[in-house]
Design an enzyme around this catalytic site. Structure first.
Site, mmCIF file in Angstrom:
data_model
loop_
_atom_site.group_PDB
_atom_site.id
_atom_site.type_symbol
_atom_site.label_atom_id
_atom_site.label_comp_id
_atom_site.label_asym_id
_atom_site.label_seq_id
_atom_site.Cartn_x
_atom_site.Cartn_y
_atom_site.Cartn_z
ATOM 1 N N GLU A 219 8.572 -2.062 5.361
ATOM 2 C CA GLU A 219 7.372 -2.789 5.756
ATOM 3 C C GLU A 219 7.048 -3.858 4.714
ATOM 4 O O GLU A 219 6.118 -3.714 3.909
ATOM 5 C CB GLU A 219 6.189 -1.848 5.959
ATOM 6 C CG GLU A 219 5.068 -2.538 6.716
ATOM 7 C CD GLU A 219 3.843 -1.658 6.902
ATOM 8 O OE1 GLU A 219 3.220 -1.749 7.959
ATOM 9 O OE2 GLU A 219 3.514 -0.890 5.981
ATOM 10 N N GLU B 248 -2.203 6.606 6.325
ATOM 11 C CA GLU B 248 -1.717 5.632 5.356
ATOM 12 C C GLU B 248 -2.844 5.124 4.459
ATOM 13 O O GLU B 248 -3.692 4.338 4.886
ATOM 14 C CB GLU B 248 -1.058 4.441 6.042
ATOM 15 C CG GLU B 248 -0.470 3.461 5.038
ATOM 16 C CD GLU B 248 0.298 2.325 5.675
ATOM 17 O OE1 GLU B 248 1.071 1.664 4.948
ATOM 18 O OE2 GLU B 248 0.138 2.079 6.888
#
Length: 310
Positions: free
Chosen positions: A285, A190
């Site tokens: 998220e 990520e």
């Protein structure tokens, strides 16, 4: 009253009534639309997280929240802190997801070194901890039926050339991929925007690293919020890196809240992903713009609106 004024007043009253009736009809249509989609699975596979519906689900119990998520039409979850839960709780979550036919999204491979110079340094101590955590993550994934695990390589090591740092990260990730491959678990790298010290900052950089690792267990987590902040040009960059992207996360910018609260055209992005044939999870998220049950209801409506691209 004069005839002219009477007619004017009558006309204005008629216009007001028509306007009010139109608004009422529009509101009724919106309510009917909301009622028709309530509980219906979304076109895309959005994944809420623990705490996102604690008010509506009646408490902090994650299992109850998962049941509520299912009832609202969600078919996946994600849980960054899954690794820190007890094995018993991990199994309970996995069992419930299996019973409901839901998918487990990402959890974080948290080595305790994600937010400092670590894998980029090339030091064996950081690599050892990473490998140990990867092995623990395999067992966690088995309990909760996870297929993806988020990996953050840590910060830059400013005392080393970027090429050396990149080689160090690739070396560590290859070791992690060897652990994950036999179990079909994918670590998704990520790139983040939280601060300029993070080694992975862009999808293009992550693409380069994944190509070098050369493993089906090393792919990209394309977090739309972070990529908007770091580079923008969301859809073209996504397309360039497409064959290495295995997981996508959501968050509007600025604010990192639900779609519709910022500048990102999520309906267009979801349509693009749908047209590309993306069947994977889209992790939610982000935070919630509103408060309490009303905020959670608004969150669901925001996703229904952004998901109405067909």
């Amino acid at each position: 009253m004069e005839r002219r004024k009477f007619l004017q007043n009558g006309t204005l009253a008629g216009i007001s009534a028509l306007a009010l009736g139109g608004m009422t009809n529009a509101a009724q249509a919106a309510n009917k639309n909301n009622e028709s989609t309530a509980g219906k699975p979304f076109n895309m596979d959005y994944a809420p997280h623990d705490g996102m519906f604690k008010n509506s689900a009646g408490g902090k119990d994650f299992l109850d929240q998962i049941k509520y998520m299912y009832d609202q039409g969600f078919r996946s979850i994600e849980d960054n802190g899954m690794l820190g839960r007890s094995p018993a709780e991990q199994s309970k979550i996995g069992d419930l997801l299996a019973k409901l036919g839901m998918t487990m999204g990402v959890f974080v491979v948290d080595t305790g070194n994600n937010w400092k110079p670590s894998l980029a340094t090339g030091k064996q101590e950081f690599k050892d901890v990473f490998i140990k955590t990867c092995k623990t993550s395999v067992e966690t994934a088995k309990r909760c039926n996870a297929k993806w695990a988020t990996v953050v390589p840590g910060y830059f090591e400013r005392n080393l050339p970027i090429g050396v740092q990149t080689a160090n990260v690739i070396d560590a990730l290859r070791a992690g991929a060897e652990i994950f491959e036999p179990h079909g678990l994918i670590m998704v790298l990520e790139p983040l925007s939280d601060n300029p010290d993070l080694f992975l900052r862009t999808a293009e950089q992550s693409f380069e690293v994944c190509k070098a690792v050369k493993s089906p267990s090393c792919k990209i987590l394309y977090d739309i919020y972070h990529m908007q902040r770091n580079t923008g040009n969301l859809i073209p960059v996504m397309d360039w890196c497409w064959d290495e992207i295995a997981y996508i996360q959501i968050g509007d910018n600025p604010g990192r809240k639900e779609p519709g609260t910022g500048e990102i055209n999520y309906k267009n992005i979801f349509k693009h992903l749908h047209n590309k044939g993306y069947k994977g999870v889209l992790g939610m998220e982000h935070g919630i713009a509103g408060q309490g049950k009303a905020g959670e209801e608004a969150l669901i409506k925001a996703y229904r609106d952004a998901d109405s691209f067909l």
